[in-house]
Design a protein around this motif. Structure first.
Motif, short mmCIF file in Angstrom:
data_model
loop_
_atom_site.label_atom_id
_atom_site.label_comp_id
_atom_site.label_asym_id
_atom_site.label_seq_id
_atom_site.Cartn_x
_atom_site.Cartn_y
_atom_site.Cartn_z
N MET A 1 -24.87 33.88 -72.83
CA MET A 1 -23.67 34.69 -73.00
C MET A 1 -23.61 35.74 -71.91
O MET A 1 -24.62 36.03 -71.26
N LEU A 2 -22.46 36.34 -71.73
CA LEU A 2 -22.28 37.34 -70.67
C LEU A 2 -23.22 38.50 -70.83
O LEU A 2 -23.84 38.96 -69.88
N THR A 3 -23.40 38.98 -72.08
CA THR A 3 -24.28 40.13 -72.28
C THR A 3 -25.72 39.76 -72.01
O THR A 3 -26.49 40.54 -71.47
N ASP A 4 -26.14 38.53 -72.41
CA ASP A 4 -27.51 38.10 -72.13
C ASP A 4 -27.75 38.02 -70.64
O ASP A 4 -28.78 38.44 -70.13
N GLN A 5 -26.77 37.46 -69.91
CA GLN A 5 -26.93 37.35 -68.47
C GLN A 5 -27.01 38.72 -67.82
O GLN A 5 -27.78 38.94 -66.89
N ALA A 6 -26.19 39.66 -68.31
CA ALA A 6 -26.18 41.01 -67.73
C ALA A 6 -27.54 41.66 -67.92
O ALA A 6 -28.08 42.29 -67.00
N SER A 7 -28.13 41.52 -69.11
CA SER A 7 -29.43 42.13 -69.34
C SER A 7 -30.50 41.47 -68.50
O SER A 7 -31.45 42.10 -68.04
N THR A 8 -30.37 40.15 -68.26
CA THR A 8 -31.33 39.46 -67.39
C THR A 8 -31.23 39.97 -65.97
O THR A 8 -32.24 40.23 -65.31
N PRO B 1 -28.63 38.11 -54.45
CA PRO B 1 -28.49 36.66 -54.30
C PRO B 1 -27.07 36.23 -54.00
O PRO B 1 -26.84 35.09 -53.59
N LEU B 2 -26.09 37.12 -54.20
CA LEU B 2 -24.70 36.75 -53.93
C LEU B 2 -24.45 36.61 -52.43
O LEU B 2 -23.65 35.77 -52.01
N GLY C 1 -11.85 19.12 -56.21
CA GLY C 1 -13.09 19.87 -56.38
C GLY C 1 -14.32 18.98 -56.26
O GLY C 1 -15.31 19.32 -55.59
N ILE C 2 -14.27 17.81 -56.91
CA ILE C 2 -15.40 16.86 -56.82
C ILE C 2 -15.56 16.37 -55.39
O ILE C 2 -16.68 16.22 -54.88
N ALA C 3 -14.43 16.11 -54.71
CA ALA C 3 -14.50 15.67 -53.31
C ALA C 3 -15.15 16.74 -52.43
O ALA C 3 -15.96 16.42 -51.54
N LEU C 4 -14.83 18.01 -52.67
CA LEU C 4 -15.45 19.09 -51.89
C LEU C 4 -16.95 19.17 -52.16
O LEU C 4 -17.74 19.46 -51.25
N LEU C 5 -17.37 18.95 -53.40
CA LEU C 5 -18.81 18.96 -53.71
C LEU C 5 -19.54 17.84 -52.98
O LEU C 5 -20.69 18.01 -52.54
N HIS C 6 -18.91 16.66 -52.87
CA HIS C 6 -19.53 15.56 -52.11
C HIS C 6 -19.62 15.90 -50.62
O HIS C 6 -20.60 15.53 -49.96
N ALA C 7 -18.60 16.61 -50.12
CA ALA C 7 -18.56 16.92 -48.68
C ALA C 7 -19.39 18.14 -48.31
O ALA C 7 -19.74 18.31 -47.14
N ASN C 8 -19.71 18.99 -49.28
CA ASN C 8 -20.46 20.22 -49.01
C ASN C 8 -21.66 20.29 -49.94
O ASN C 8 -21.55 20.65 -51.11
N SER C 9 -22.81 19.95 -49.39
CA SER C 9 -24.03 19.91 -50.21
C SER C 9 -24.63 21.29 -50.43
O SER C 9 -25.59 21.43 -51.18
N ASP C 10 -24.08 22.31 -49.75
CA ASP C 10 -24.65 23.65 -49.85
C ASP C 10 -23.94 24.53 -50.88
O ASP C 10 -24.15 25.74 -50.89
N VAL C 11 -23.10 23.95 -51.75
CA VAL C 11 -22.43 24.74 -52.79
C VAL C 11 -23.48 25.20 -53.80
O VAL C 11 -24.24 24.40 -54.34
N ASP C 12 -23.53 26.52 -54.06
CA ASP C 12 -24.54 27.08 -54.96
C ASP C 12 -24.03 27.26 -56.38
O ASP C 12 -24.83 27.32 -57.32
N LEU C 13 -22.70 27.37 -56.57
CA LEU C 13 -22.17 27.68 -57.90
C LEU C 13 -20.70 27.31 -57.92
O LEU C 13 -20.01 27.38 -56.90
N THR D 1 -22.54 39.92 -62.28
CA THR D 1 -23.85 39.94 -62.90
C THR D 1 -24.23 38.55 -63.41
O THR D 1 -25.37 38.08 -63.23
N VAL D 2 -23.28 37.87 -64.06
CA VAL D 2 -23.55 36.50 -64.55
C VAL D 2 -23.87 35.58 -63.38
O VAL D 2 -24.82 34.79 -63.43
N MET D 3 -23.09 35.67 -62.30
CA MET D 3 -23.32 34.80 -61.15
C MET D 3 -24.69 35.05 -60.54
O MET D 3 -25.38 34.11 -60.13
N ARG D 4 -25.09 36.33 -60.46
CA ARG D 4 -26.42 36.63 -59.92
C ARG D 4 -27.52 35.95 -60.73
O ARG D 4 -28.46 35.38 -60.18
N SER D 5 -27.41 36.02 -62.06
CA SER D 5 -28.47 35.47 -62.91
C SER D 5 -28.57 33.96 -62.73
O SER D 5 -29.67 33.40 -62.69
N TRP D 6 -27.43 33.25 -62.60
CA TRP D 6 -27.47 31.81 -62.41
C TRP D 6 -27.95 31.44 -61.01
O TRP D 6 -28.55 30.37 -60.82
#
Length: 912
Positions: A767-774, A783-784, A822-834, A899-904
């Motif tokens: 959850m958002l609050t769990d991620q924020a505390s992490t 990491p962003l 979106g799926i086509a971009l993921l196939h073309a770009n292997s460096d997508v982090d999130l 904050t959520v993006m950082r944790s993932w």
């Protein structure tokens, strides 16, 4: 006797003594001739200045003495000549002064002559050295020396001339120095050198210095005069004095500087005028809720500001024939003008709406339009028609006319103002739509309530009819038929009721999505404008951005309250009971409301009774929601004094009204007591109704939606509890939430102690609050920065807002407006982090797209965060089942999203 030398006696025929005598006479004559001629030769050479000859003839006696005397004289003359020549050469030619002739053995005239030569050389040396000393001093700038040596004749004239020259040079230098010091150092302009008796070069030099001082005085005074005028704000002056060279360049630079400063000042004045009027009119537009009043105010404020004399505001309306533009307000229009409506493309007003850009008529033809006053009328010179847009949607058109040409600052002002007007009109329209939706929701609720009453009445009638059927067995068949018909009617009404409830739920879901989607981009962009430290916005513009963000947040709170109320009424609000330590609840209240109470000057007191249970089993989020509502109301209606939360054990006498529990020992009370305005006794029941203020009114004096207590009461019922209130007008209120120690509607393991309660708490889906505390516990570089994020969303406004925010934090952003791309971009770009995924998209929605991504082996661990406006029950579970890593509803708080993006990004998978 006759001095005819060289003669010989010629005696013929003599011999003997006479012969000898003749020879002797001839020998004597020959010797005397040789001696006299040699002496004469030497004397002649001396007389001719040739001192190299000597008497060489043999001689004896006095002739020998004469020979020696003459030869000595020649040697002395030669030595004297050499010494005099040397002294003359050294002193007169080579400039070697102080030389003296040294001639040994001379006396008489030669001695006197030698002394005279030496005296002449000594005098000349003294005179020349004294003159050289003075001229050297003059050459070195020392004008204090004078020629003091004795002199006569021309040397005396030279001495006097040089001394006069030194006096004149000294006077000239003193005057020039004075003028240079006064003009160049002391700044005393206008000075002139006065040197008496100078002429020639010195006169010219004095005149040149005076001319220099005069020119410099004129030029500096002219520059100073213009500079003084500039410092006093007069930018109409310029330096007009004649000048050459660098002074001419300085003159030109100063004149150019004044011209640039005049231009810059005019631009700044125009910008100040523009910004101040934008801020003033924008401030007047804030908080407006009536379209007609807003259009009238815009016409009355904007038209005179830009020096126009005629204007009209046309609002866009949707009719059965399509969209039209109807005049809503005007300026300087005759009273008999009547109604004026334009279709799209009709006239300049309709054409500006079609093209979505301003149209200007800089030279209005005679008779085209008339600006009238009480004394006359005239045709305007300039006409300006501007469409009012919000996100490419035409909301209206403004037409303005002026007797003079509109300036660039006026047109720029209008171009910027229509953007603000568009935002205001859209906000008012959105508010009107929201109120209509709220009224429609209330009307639907009332209809459902009426139908429910009708259903209950029908049920009662059926029961009565069933009794009659029992008593009247002879009419059984007829009555059975009636019952069947009634039953069918009841089922039909039940179906209608269910269908109405379904329509209401779908309406609320669509309303939630349609309102949350534009709110998301509005809140993110407003926060970026308000918090960006590198922004060049003014303080007033930043305040506008914060006001927009605050207003959007208030609208979001209203939407959430309405959805919560609808969920409760529909019985779809989820409850997740879990062990909760009451001491932690008290800490939460102190940390959340302590700063707010301090800011308002109130005392916040939190009490936890010793006899109360250490922990309860209930829904922590819902419990916090009710406590936040009660505490927020207490602080809102309390201007001074205190607010107290008391957590205690319920007593048997407490009228908490919980029918499912008989043991008061197993009920915990949360009492919120304030010293505020209180509630009149006749309003105590009314305050729990929807859209009612806690002071028993609907005046909105204290702000808020009036839904808090209504929602809190329903949540309390869901938790198996109730809310009681005790209040006295003017003396404060006490609202008490009673909650059973154990949630009564499900089997939950009882917790014996706070420590075990903490340990037994179930692990939730991220959850958002769990991620924020992490994320708070993280360390190291952000990491962003440098991460690549794919945004899949068909709403370009959200994409723009998210891209702007993410790029400010150093992220690389890719974008697709549908799932397949979106799926086509993921196939073309292997460096997508999130991936940030929207749900409602054409063709493939977010759930389908995520399911397809999870089927790709290389993308199994890729974090996919859902960022969506769908917030109805079951939406989150569907997305998590499709493979979502996390689910965040719009509009999202930017800091929490980051904050959520950082944790993932730090921990793939987001959790342990």
């Amino acid at each position: 006797t006759e001095g005819r030398l060289g003669g010989q006696a010629q005696v013929k025929g003599v011999s003997g003594t006479w012969r000898d005598l003749t020879d002797n006479v001839n020998y004597m004559a020959a010797n005397l001739t040789g001696q006299v001629r040699n002496i004469a030769q030497v004397a002649t050479a001396v007389a001719r200045g040739d001192l190299s000859q000597k008497i060489t003839v043999d001689a004896q006696g006095e002739i020998l003495e004469l020979k020696n005397v003459v030869n000595t004289m020649v040697d002395q003359l030669s030595s004297f000549a050499d010494e005099v020549t040397r002294v003359a050469r050294e002193v007169g030619t080579e400039g070697k002064l102080a030389g003296q002739a040294q001639v040994k053995g001379v006396s008489g005239t030669w001695r006197d002559l030698t002394d005279s030569v030496n005296f002449m050389a000594s005098n000349l040396t003294s005179q020349v050295r004294n003159i050289a000393l003075v001229t050297t001093a003059v050459a070195q700038g020392d004008l204090s020396q004078k020629i003091t040596v004795d002199a006569q004749g021309e040397i005396l004239d030279l001495k006097s001339t040089v001394n006069t020259m030194v006096d004149q040079l000294s006077a000239f230098a003193a005057e020039v120095t004075r003028v240079a010091r006064e003009v160049g150092t002391e700044g005393k302009l206008g000075g002139q050198a006065e040197v008496a008796g100078v002429s020639g070069t010195w006169r010219h030099l004095t005149e040149n210095v005076n001319q220099l001082a005069g020119n410099l005085t004129t030029q500096v005074r002219a520059i100073a005069e213009v500079s003084t005028a500039v410092t006093r704000g007069d930018l109409t002056r310029s330096v007009n004095v004649e000048a050459q060279g660098e002074v001419a360049e300085l003159k030109d630079n100063i004149n150019q500087m004044i011209a640039n400063l005049r231009t810059t000042t005019e631009i700044n004045a125009q910008q100040d005028w523009l910004k101040s009027n934008l801020a003033r009119i924008g401030g007047q537009l804030q908080g407006q809720r009536d379209l007609a009043a807003v259009t009238r105010m815009i016409m009355s404020e904007v038209t005179p500001v830009i020096e126009a004399q005629h204007g009209a505001f046309f609002l866009a309306e949707t009719t059965e024939e399509g969209q039209v533009l109807r005049r809503a307000a005007s300026y300087g229009t005759p009273a008999d003008a009547g109604e004026l409506v334009f279709a799209l493309g009709d006239g300049l007003v309709g054409q500006a709406a079609v093209e979505r850009r301003p149209i200007r008529v800089p030279e209005v033809p005679e008779g085209y339009l008339s600006v009238r006053s009480g004394l006359g009328q005239a045709t305007p010179t300039d006409l300006f028609v501007l469409p009012v847009l919000f996100e490419e949607q035409v909301l209206g058109v403004i037409e303005l006319a002026s007797l003079r040409h509109f300036s660039d600052v006026h047109t720029g002002f209008l171009s910027q103002l229509v953007e603000t007007i568009g935002v205001v009109l859209n906000t008012i329209i959105a508010n009107v739509r929201t109120e209509e939706l709220l009224e429609q929701s209330q009307r639907l609720a009332q209809e459902l309530q009426v139908q429910s009453v009708e259903l209950q009445r029908t049920n009662a009638e059926l029961e009565d009819k069933a009794k009659l059927l029992t008593e009247q067995s002879n009419d059984l068949e007829i009555k059975n038929r009636e019952i069947e018909l009634a039953r069918l009617g009841l089922e039909e009404k039940a179906e209608q009721l269910a269908l109405s409830s379904q329509y209401k739920s779908e309406f609320l879901a669509n309303m939630s999505h349609e309102l949350r989607t534009p709110l998301n981009s509005l809140l993110i962009l407003a926060k970026l404008l308000a918090d960006n430290p590198e922004s060049n916005l003014t303080d007033k513009q930043i305040e506008f951005a914060r006001t927009i963000h605050s207003a959007g947040s208030d609208l979001l709170s209203l939407i959430n309250d309405i959805l919560d109320l609808s969920k409760v009424e529909a019985g779809k609000m989820d409850v997740h009971p879990a062990p909760i330590v009451l001491a932690e609840v008290c800490e939460y209240v102190e940390s959340t409301f302590g700063p707010l109470a301090e800011q308002q000057g109130l005392d916040l007191v939190v009490d936890l009774d010793e006899g109360v249970l250490p922990a309860v089993v209930t829904d922590e989020q819902r419990l916090q929601q009710v406590l936040k509502n009660l505490l927020s109301n207490a602080m809102k209606f309390t201007e001074q004094g205190s607010v107290r939360l008391s957590v205690h054990k319920a007593s048997q006498e407490t009228p908490f009204g919980i029918p499912t529990l008989d043991d008061a020992e197993q009920v915990v009370g949360f009492s919120v007591t304030d010293t505020g305005i209180g509630v009149p006794p006749d309003k105590l029941k009314l305050i729990f109704e929807a859209f009612q203020q806690a002071d028993g009114t609907t005046s909105r004096k204290y702000g808020g939606t009036g839904l808090g207590l209504s929602i809190s009461r329903e949540i309390a019922r869901l938790l198996g509890g109730a809310i009681a209130v005790q209040s006295e007008a003017g003396r404060g209120s006490t609202f008490t939430l009673f909650v059973p120690a154990t949630y009564p509607f499900a089997e939950v393991e009882h917790v014996a102690s706070p420590s075990s309660a903490t340990a037994a708490r179930p692990r939730q889906v991220p959850m958002l609050t769990d991620q924020a505390s992490t994320a708070v516990a993280l360390a190291g570089p952000d990491p962003l920065r440098g991460a690549t994020v794919l945004v899949v969303d068909d709403d370009v406004r959200n994409v723009f807002a998210l891209t702007s925010a993410l790029e400010l934090h150093g992220m690389n952003v890719l974008y697709a407006d549908n799932g397949r791309d979106g799926i086509a971009l993921l196939h073309a770009n292997s460096d997508v982090d999130l991936v940030l995924m929207d749900v409602m998209m054409p063709d493939m929605d977010g759930n389908e797209t995520t399911s397809e991504i999870r089927r790709i082996p290389s993308l199994q661990g890729l974090p996919v965060l859902f960022l969506t406006a769908k917030a109805m029950p079951g939406d989150r579970d569907k997305s998590l089942a499709a493979g979502a890593s996390d689910y965040i509803t719009k509009p999202v708080d930017l800091d929490r999203l980051l904050t959520v993006m950082r944790s993932w990004l730090v921990t793939p998978g987001g959790q342990e």
